[in-house]
Design an enzyme around this catalytic site. Sequence first.
Site, short mmCIF file in Angstrom:
data_model
loop_
_atom_site.label_atom_id
_atom_site.label_comp_id
_atom_site.label_asym_id
_atom_site.label_seq_id
_atom_site.Cartn_x
_atom_site.Cartn_y
_atom_site.Cartn_z
N TYR A 23 -13.85 57.76 16.75
CA TYR A 23 -15.29 57.65 16.54
C TYR A 23 -15.67 56.27 16.03
CZ TYR A 23 -16.10 62.77 16.86
OH TYR A 23 -16.21 64.07 17.28
N CYS A 82 -14.19 63.40 8.58
CA CYS A 82 -14.09 62.10 9.26
C CYS A 82 -15.01 61.14 8.52
CB CYS A 82 -14.54 62.26 10.72
SG CYS A 82 -14.71 60.72 11.63
N CYS A 96 -10.06 56.49 6.35
CA CYS A 96 -10.01 57.27 7.59
C CYS A 96 -9.04 58.42 7.35
CB CYS A 96 -9.53 56.40 8.75
SG CYS A 96 -9.21 57.33 10.28
#
Length: 261
Positions: free
Chosen positions: A42, A73, A183
């Site tokens: 993403y 996320c 992340c």
Amino acid sequence: MKKQPIGIFDSGIGGTSIWKEVIKLLPNENTIYLADSKNAPYGEKSTEEIISLCIKNSELLISKGCKLIIVACNTATTNAIDYLRNNYTIPFIGIEPAIKPAALLSKTGAIGILATKGTLASELFEKTTANYTKNITTVEQNGEGLVQLIENGELNSHQLNELLISYLKPMLNYNIDHLVLGCTHYPYLIPQIQNIVGDNVKIIDSGEAVAKQTKAILKKHNLIASQKKSNHLFYTNIKTNVLSETLSNVLATFTVEKLDF
């Protein structure tokens, strides 16, 4: 409502690092996990694309009866969490890089942040950094390429290790003493990262904090499950083998299904 599952989604397998902390703290909860690996990472997408993917994932989890959704996320949270909270009635838990604890605990006055391009460029990341690092040197690094290698099951590859060295070694020149993993894929790299940065650098991720926040929100809404046996379903829209291998170290029995979403 208490027996309904917690929904969790990420741009692939990374969010399972959050899922592990959640079931450790809340072992009686049922969960449904979506690995949107087809659209990973993403972090290289526009805000509009990220919001669109988050809507898709959220609506699928809602259709499966989830009582709460964890956006596991960093990029999705920093770009889409406000939209999700404003447009759906169920609670959403987001995840942000743990900049605040790193800045408060730093003795050298310098911290490193390894994250995706989408997280580093987001307004929420910029605001959080500004709030907590006024007297702190922050060394930001885009971990380009790491998510793809993790998604391909190449955790111990030479290519991944070389990328990590190129990203982390320059940070040490600033005398950082904390490294924030921005992340949810990156906690799977902690052994390699620690080997590169050494024992004087403390690695921080957000998994435990997210689990605690999830428990607090469930408690607030009287949604904590009490059943003794929990059920965990995992869906991926690409090959199932990497997700299955990741989970095999945690669960004796689980279901991973390929689903087109």
